[in-house]
Scaffold this active site. Structure first.
Site, mmCIF file in Angstrom:
data_model
loop_
_atom_site.group_PDB
_atom_site.id
_atom_site.type_symbol
_atom_site.label_atom_id
_atom_site.label_comp_id
_atom_site.label_asym_id
_atom_site.label_seq_id
_atom_site.Cartn_x
_atom_site.Cartn_y
_atom_site.Cartn_z
ATOM 1 N N THR A 314 0.831 -1.203 0.000
ATOM 2 C CA THR A 314 0.000 0.000 0.000
ATOM 3 C C THR A 314 0.868 1.256 0.000
ATOM 4 O O THR A 314 2.036 1.227 0.371
ATOM 5 C CB THR A 314 -0.916 0.046 1.236
ATOM 6 O OG1 THR A 314 -0.113 0.204 2.410
ATOM 7 C CG2 THR A 314 -1.748 -1.222 1.350
ATOM 8 N N SER A 315 0.268 2.359 -0.389
ATOM 9 C CA SER A 315 0.953 3.654 -0.379
ATOM 10 C C SER A 315 -0.042 4.750 -0.043
ATOM 11 O O SER A 315 -1.196 4.697 -0.470
ATOM 12 C CB SER A 315 1.583 3.936 -1.753
ATOM 13 O OG SER A 315 2.109 5.257 -1.792
#
Length: 773
Positions: A314-315
């Site tokens: 994720t970011s």
């Protein structure tokens, strides 16, 4: 102990090399397990928390609940930040204090049936930190005897903007110039303080859970690898990252009814909103979310834990990854490799406020605000919650040696894990923090030059190469023991249960699909085997916890060898090994079992606190300039400001490493109350809007200056203006204050100076008075 001069020299020489790689968002037998205390047939007379007979019928299952919070802010200057592995990223001050938030859940009839879930504003949980917490608790006497290795989970929010040099293994110590015991002790002491506070607040209460979707706070930074997972599996999910925030609500029973005392949430988003050029300590987006939620409750004792989940791919940089320089500037990075013109360095993820020269500060606040706003909306909707039901409060913990763990897959195939190793794509970094040289994500080809360099640490044999499959090994860290272990081979397996809620405590960063498979496996096994469940199992995953064992990618993602796959330490079957070990322990959480035999301890991980190298220079002395005293004003405030302005004063300072001022503050904002003719503190250095910055003016003489700044834009929403002064209406503001901003103020600085003899003397500095009109 004698240490190899060659090894020490190699470790020091690799500082530049490994840092240039961009190493980190970074690093971490026969089986050992600790049976949860709730499984013991030994009983004790429970403490009396008040009558609960009528409350049980009115509110459902009763538990003993406690929450607590402790300051873990370590050295805010001159120590390398943990996360991006850049030796040049040394702390220069503080924007937000770091905390440990503790949540205790217990059986009201059995003091030995307890679990403790810690959420630390750190990059991860850690072997040595957990060991230090357990050791400290063991010295507190019988009152705390029920807390031990089996029922304490130490999770980190995965922030990349806090001081490092506290981890147990050598690899993450290299870029921080070794181990710093004060940094380590700040975390341990603050975590223990939070547990003590939670223990002292124990009271009968009720647990309930709810969930809400947050569509704009995370994206997948390796969608190409995610697409390698089976299409049939992917079709079960709408998104390529989990968008659901799960909230566990803690409520005490009082004579006046239910009283909210805390929330514990799980939502996956990397703590990389603050960029690699940031040098001010913060809790990143999770720290923002927790602070905002706690402030919005208007209850200073309320504790909000925003725990990490299956965070691996994720970011928070939700605009996507773009090329920032070169011929392809302004275009999106290559989908497969995240390259720009065949180079890694130009590719950067963009947060919601990309383009500001603020090291990610506004984007971090916004991603935190989005999590907090969603959680607060959910918390205010009483109909969205379901009760946690069932008497079970159980936990089990094991150490497992993943250097050579053989097990059978569900299809009958025998497989094994491998000694820890990192692939060459690990050095390529991610779109949140790109690497250097000619490394690129998605490559299984070994570069002979880098292989030669990696072999200087330890040369992997053919068995190791074969075990790791698609991974082109760069650093054979699991077989590197000189001068001590570079990364872990022994990992923690831990599962906790409260009623129908099961908590997987993951020692690494599980990717989105890894977390989904792990949760599905536990949910299915519990639903099939547990006869004591009153309702459908609810499964959450928290981590990185206990030991930082890097990444946990699916076998399919592993085969692609982007950063997450190359950083999956124990080979292609790492995820399956975690799931197999978890499912093997699950029956111990069944309340219908009379008891579970205690097994042999098995292999324990090494604790390197007293063996670790350190090249970190201590504070020698602080001096004030000629004809000046510590705390004197160098540059004063102006007489008048308007909301949105930044107010600053500079003082003759001293090194804040002399005293971390835990549970105190380095900086304060005071407001004058004309009604009673006194100054009242209204902000401290835990507030996002009040900055503490330290600068050395002479290394030889030992002089320094401190600047305290109040950025009022965070108070009135002006931070949302773009460079043209236009308010961004797409992003909201939650920095709501009851206190009227207009008034007379002054800034205060609290410092501690060190003499040549080693004595520490506290002092204060006070700015002139200014008016905010």
């Amino acid at each position: 102990m004698a240490r190899s001069g060659l090894a020490i020299g190699l470790a020091a020489g690799l500082v530049f090399l490994l840092a240039t790689f961009g190493l980190l968002e970074i690093v971490r037998a026969p089986v050992q397990w600790h049976v949860g205390v709730a499984d013991s047939i030994e009983t004790a007379t429970p403490p009396q928390y008040g009558s609960s007979a009528s409350l049980t019928n009115q509110h459902g299952q009763q538990y003993v609940l406690g929450v607590g919070k402790g300051d873990i802010t370590g050295p805010v200057v001159e120590i390398n930040f943990m996360g991006y592995a850049d030796p040049a990223q040394l702390g220069t001050g503080l924007r937000q204090r770091l905390f440990s938030r503790a949540f205790i859940i217990g059986d009201k009839d059995d003091t030995k049936s307890r679990i403790v879930y810690l959420v630390l504003d750190t990059q991860a949980g850690d072997t040595a930190v957990r060991h230090g917490i357990l050791t400290a608790l063991s010295k507190l006497g019988d009152e705390y005897a029920m807390y031990g290795p089996q029922n304490i989970a130490v999770t980190g929010t995965h922030s990349h903007s806090g001081p490092g040099a506290w981890l147990n293994y050598l690899l993450p110590q290299i870029t921080s110039r070794g181990f710093n015991k004060p940094s380590y002790e700040a975390i341990v002491d603050g975590a223990v303080a939070s547990i003590k506070q939670a223990h002292e607040s124990l009271q009968l209460g009720t647990l309930s859970f709810g969930s809400i979707e947050i569509l704009d706070a995370n994206i997948n930074r390796s969608p190409y690898a995610y697409l390698a997972n089976p299409e049939a599996e992917r079709q079960h999910y709408e998104h390529d990252v989990d968008k659901t925030l799960t909230l566990l609500r803690f409520q005490h029973h009082t004579d006046g009814g239910l009283e909210d005392v805390g929330v514990l949430t799980w939502f996956p988003v990397h703590g990389t909103s603050m960029l690699g050029n940031n040098t001010l300590v913060t809790g990143d987006n999770k720290g923002v979310a927790a602070d905002l939620f706690e402030k919005m409750t208007k209850d200073s004792s309320f504790v909000a834990g925003f725990s990490q989940s299956n965070v691996g791919d994720t970011s928070p940089n939700v605009q996507g990854a773009y090329c920032e320089s070169g011929d392809e500037a302004g275009q999106m990075c290559d989908f497969t490799t995240s390259l720009c013109g065949n180079k890694t360095q130009p590719c950067h993820g963009r947060g919601p406020y990309f383009g500001r020269d603020d090291a990610g500060t506004a984007s971090s606040f916004e991603i935190g605000r989005r999590q907090s706003a969603a959680a607060f909306e959910l918390w205010n909707n009483a109909t969205a919650f379901k009760a946690i039901e069932g008497k079970a409060v159980k936990s089990i913990h094991q150490f497992a040696d993943f250097s050579n763990f053989s097990f059978e897959l569900p299809n009958g195939t025998m497989v094994q894990t491998c000694p820890a190793a990192l692939g060459q794509s690990f050095a390529a970094g991610t779109t949140d923090g790109p690497g250097a040289f000619d490394f690129k994500q998605g490559s299984s080809d070994a570069n002979p030059l880098w292989s030669l360099i990696g072999n200087r640490i330890h040369k992997p044999n053919e068995t190791q190469h074969a075990c790791h499959g698609a991974k082109a090994i760069l650093l054979d860290v699991g077989e590197s023991e000189d001068p001590y272990a570079w990364s872990p081979n022994i990992v923690d397996i831990q599962v906790m249960r409260v009623g129908q809620l099961f908590m997987i405590i993951a020692p690494g960063e599980a990717t989105t699909m890894s977390g989904r498979r792990w949760r599905v496996a536990v949910k299915s096994a519990a639903a099939d085997a547990f006869t004591d469940l009153a309702t459908e199992p609810l499964v959450v995953l928290g981590g990185p916890a206990n030991t930082y064992a890097h990444y946990i990618a699916t076998p399919e993602e592993y085969s692609i060898q982007r950063y997450e796959g190359a950083s999956t330490l124990y080979g292609p079957h790492t995820l399956d090994a975690y799931i197999a070990n978890t499912l093997a322990l699950l029956p111990a959480l069944d309340t219908t079992r009379a008891s579970v035999p205690r097994l042999e301890r098995g292999p324990s991980p090494p604790i390197n606190v007293d063996a670790s190298l350190s090249f970190i220079t201590p504070v020698i002395v602080d001096r004030a300039p000629l004809f000046k005293s510590f705390g004197d004003v160098v540059t004063d405030v102006g007489p008048r400001y308007i909301p949105g302005d930044t107010v600053a004063a500079t003082f003759v300072g001293a090194n804040p490493r002399n005293d971390f001022r835990l549970e105190q503050t380095f900086a304060a904002l005071e407001k004058y109350d004309s009604r009673v003719n006194i100054w009242t503190q209204v902000r401290d250095d835990s507030d996002w809007s009040l900055l503490y910055e330290w600068k050395r003016t002479s290394t030889v003489v030992g002089t320094s200056q401190v600047t305290v700044s109040w950025e009022t834009k965070w108070e009135n929403g002006a931070w949302r203006r773009d460079n043209t002064g236009v308010i961004d209406e797409n992003n909201g503001d939650l920095m709501i204050r009851d206190v009227e901003l207009r008034g007379r103020y002054r800034l205060k600085y609290y410092g501690d100076a060190k003499s040549f003899g080693g004595s520490i003397t506290p002092f204060e500095g006070v700015s002139g008075v200014f008016e905010l009109a």
